[in-house]
Scaffold this motif. Sequence first.
Motif, PDB file in Angstrom:
ATOM      1  N   LEU A  36      62.330   1.478  80.527  1.00  0.00           N
ATOM      2  CA  LEU A  36      62.219   2.251  81.666  1.00  0.00           C
ATOM      3  C   LEU A  36      62.344   3.823  81.483  1.00  0.00           C
ATOM      4  O   LEU A  36      63.688   3.871  81.208  1.00  0.00           O
ATOM      5  N   PRO A  62      61.495   7.814  83.229  1.00  0.00           N
ATOM      6  CA  PRO A  62      60.825   8.989  84.009  1.00  0.00           C
ATOM      7  C   PRO A  62      59.535   9.389  83.007  1.00  0.00           C
ATOM      8  O   PRO A  62      58.717  10.066  83.796  1.00  0.00           O
ATOM      9  N   GLY A  85      67.854   2.197  80.948  1.00  0.00           N
ATOM     10  CA  GLY A  85      68.769   3.346  80.533  1.00  0.00           C
ATOM     11  C   GLY A  85      69.800   3.697  81.596  1.00  0.00           C
ATOM     12  O   GLY A  85      69.856   3.265  82.860  1.00  0.00           O
ATOM     13  N   TYR A  92      73.169   7.046  82.327  1.00  0.00           N
ATOM     14  CA  TYR A  92      73.692   8.448  82.016  1.00  0.00           C
ATOM     15  C   TYR A  92      72.562   9.435  82.043  1.00  0.00           C
ATOM     16  O   TYR A  92      71.620   9.275  82.943  1.00  0.00           O
ATOM     17  N   GLU A  93      72.255  10.073  80.902  1.00  0.00           N
ATOM     18  CA  GLU A  93      71.150  11.279  81.038  1.00  0.00           C
ATOM     19  C   GLU A  93      70.036  10.645  80.201  1.00  0.00           C
ATOM     20  O   GLU A  93      69.479  11.553  79.821  1.00  0.00           O
ATOM     21  N   ILE A 124      58.502   4.170  87.332  1.00  0.00           N
ATOM     22  CA  ILE A 124      58.003   3.552  88.563  1.00  0.00           C
ATOM     23  C   ILE A 124      57.515   4.828  89.515  1.00  0.00           C
ATOM     24  O   ILE A 124      57.187   4.693  90.582  1.00  0.00           O
ATOM     25  N   GLY A 125      57.577   5.948  88.955  1.00  0.00           N
ATOM     26  CA  GLY A 125      57.189   7.128  89.797  1.00  0.00           C
ATOM     27  C   GLY A 125      57.620   8.316  89.125  1.00  0.00           C
ATOM     28  O   GLY A 125      58.455   8.392  88.516  1.00  0.00           O
ATOM     29  N   PHE A 184      59.823  10.473  89.646  1.00  0.00           N
ATOM     30  CA  PHE A 184      60.938  11.053  90.249  1.00  0.00           C
ATOM     31  C   PHE A 184      62.083  10.450  89.338  1.00  0.00           C
ATOM     32  O   PHE A 184      61.742   9.674  88.350  1.00  0.00           O
ATOM     33  N   LEU A 225      65.550   8.382  88.858  1.00  0.00           N
ATOM     34  CA  LEU A 225      66.605   7.535  89.284  1.00  0.00           C
ATOM     35  C   LEU A 225      67.909   7.757  88.418  1.00  0.00           C
ATOM     36  O   LEU A 225      67.790   8.212  87.466  1.00  0.00           O
ATOM     37  N   GLY A 256      69.395   5.051  87.124  1.00  0.00           N
ATOM     38  CA  GLY A 256      69.282   3.991  85.995  1.00  0.00           C
ATOM     39  C   GLY A 256      68.162   3.261  86.049  1.00  0.00           C
ATOM     40  O   GLY A 256      67.370   3.126  87.064  1.00  0.00           O
TER      41      GLY A 256
HETATM   42  C1  LIG Z   1      69.283   9.737  84.878  1.00  0.00           C
HETATM   43  S1  LIG Z   1      67.832   8.920  84.199  1.00  0.00           S
HETATM   44  C2  LIG Z   1      67.600  10.070  82.864  1.00  0.00           C
HETATM   45  C3  LIG Z   1      66.484  10.900  83.054  1.00  0.00           C
HETATM   46  C4  LIG Z   1      66.258  11.911  81.741  1.00  0.00           C
HETATM   47  N1  LIG Z   1      67.247  12.871  81.463  1.00  0.00           N
HETATM   48  C5  LIG Z   1      65.039  12.632  81.905  1.00  0.00           C
HETATM   49  O1  LIG Z   1      64.969  13.830  82.554  1.00  0.00           O
HETATM   50  O2  LIG Z   1      63.873  11.972  81.546  1.00  0.00           O
HETATM   51  C6  LIG Z   1      68.444   7.528  83.495  1.00  0.00           C
HETATM   52  C7  LIG Z   1      67.772   6.275  83.363  1.00  0.00           C
HETATM   53  O3  LIG Z   1      67.184   5.853  84.585  1.00  0.00           O
HETATM   54  C8  LIG Z   1      65.978   5.310  84.512  1.00  0.00           C
HETATM   55  N2  LIG Z   1      64.938   5.779  85.269  1.00  0.00           N
HETATM   56  C9  LIG Z   1      65.204   7.135  85.850  1.00  0.00           C
HETATM   57  N3  LIG Z   1      64.058   7.623  86.491  1.00  0.00           N
HETATM   58  C10 LIG Z   1      62.959   6.470  86.260  1.00  0.00           C
HETATM   59  C11 LIG Z   1      61.699   6.347  86.827  1.00  0.00           C
HETATM   60  N4  LIG Z   1      61.010   7.171  87.424  1.00  0.00           N
HETATM   61  N5  LIG Z   1      61.257   5.193  86.179  1.00  0.00           N
HETATM   62  C12 LIG Z   1      61.810   4.185  85.386  1.00  0.00           C
HETATM   63  N6  LIG Z   1      63.156   4.329  84.931  1.00  0.00           N
HETATM   64  C13 LIG Z   1      63.739   5.537  85.515  1.00  0.00           C
HETATM   65  C14 LIG Z   1      65.443   5.303  82.896  1.00  0.00           C
HETATM   66  O4  LIG Z   1      65.977   4.059  82.196  1.00  0.00           O
HETATM   67  C15 LIG Z   1      66.581   6.416  82.455  1.00  0.00           C
HETATM   68  O5  LIG Z   1      67.075   6.377  81.004  1.00  0.00           O
END
Ligand SMILES: C[S@@+](CC[C@H](N)C(=O)[O-])C[C@H]1O[C@@H](n2cnc3c(N)ncnc32)[C@H](O)[C@@H]1O
Length: 248
Positions: A82, A84, A108, A110-111, A128-129, A131, A133, A135
Motif C-alpha cells: 500500500l 500513495p 507502511g 512512518y514516512e 487508494i487515492g 492523498f 494517509l 499508514g
Molecule cells: C505517511 S505515509 C508515507 C508517505 C510517503 N512519504 C510518500 O510521500 O509517498 C505512510 C504509509 O501510509 C500508507 N499510505 C499513505 N497514503 C496512502 C494511499 N493514498 N494509499 C495507500 N496507502 C497509503 C503507505 O503504506 C505508506 O507507506
Amino acid sequence: MIFNILTIFPDIFAPVETGVIGRALDSGLIEINKINIRDYADNKHNNTDDYPYGGGDGMLMTVQPVVSAWKSIENPGRTIILSPKGKVFDQEKCNELASLKNITLVCGRYEGMDERITEMIADEELSIGDFVLSGGEIAAMTIIDAVSRLVPGVLGNEKGSSRDSHFDGLLEHPQYTRPEIYEGLEVPSVLLSGNHALIDRYRKKESLVLTWKLRPDMIKRRGLDEQEIKLLSEVFPVDRKLFEEMKR
Ligand SMILES: C[S@@+](CC[C@H](N)C(=O)[O-])C[C@H]1O[C@@H](n2cnc3c(N)ncnc32)[C@H](O)[C@@H]1O
C-alpha cells in the motif's frame, strides 16, 4: 480467499470484521491473517524503523522485519504494497483481485519504507487515492472490503454487487425504501407499479443520466450501446451526436 496483512498495528482491523464481511469471516468464505511485523524484528527492542540515509524527515520501515514477516507466510499469493505512489485502486482492479485465492497486503507506517522492501517482495503497489494517509491499514481495509464483496456468497445474494455503482462502469440509480411519502417527497410512481420491465428501464435510464451528469469521464471510457444512446438522448437531446460517437 485468504488475505494476509503485514502491519505493526494488527489490532485495528475491526471495521472489516463486522457486518457483511464479518459474516463472511465467520462462515469461512474469507480469512484475514494478521501478521505483526514487530514480532519478526531481529533486534533487541523489536524496532521496525530507522533514519533515512541522506537525511530527511521522519523514519522509514526497515527491510529485515518486513521481509522476514513476509517469508513466514506459507502462500503469500499476490503481494501488494500500500503506497500513495501506487496505481490507484478502482473497480477494475477490484474485479481482478477478486479472482485470486491469496493476497498479501503490506501496510507502511512512518514516512514510508526502505525501497528494497518493494524490490524484494512486491508484485505491485496500490494507492487508494491521491492523498497521504498515516499508514497502510485503512487502505488495506478498503481493499479487503471492496474485494470481499465480489467473492461468491459474501453478499448472500449473487446479484447484489452487480447492481452497485461502478460494477458496470456506471453509477447506481437512486434507491428508495418505505414510506412512500415523507414530508411531501414521493417515491417515483414507476417503482410502485409492479411492472418489472418498466422498472428496469427506469433504473437503467436514471443510472445513465446520473453518471452522465456527475461522471461523464466514466461514460466516455465505457462507451454506450444502442439502447443506452436512446435512453440518454431522451433526456439530453442536444448531446445525441456525442453519444453516438461513443457507440461500442
Ligand atoms: C505517511 S505515509 C508515507 C508517505 C510517503 N512519504 C510518500 O510521500 O509517498 C505512510 C504509509 O501510509 C500508507 N499510505 C499513505 N497514503 C496512502 C494511499 N493514498 N494509499 C495507500 N496507502 C497509503 C503507505 O503504506 C505508506 O507507506
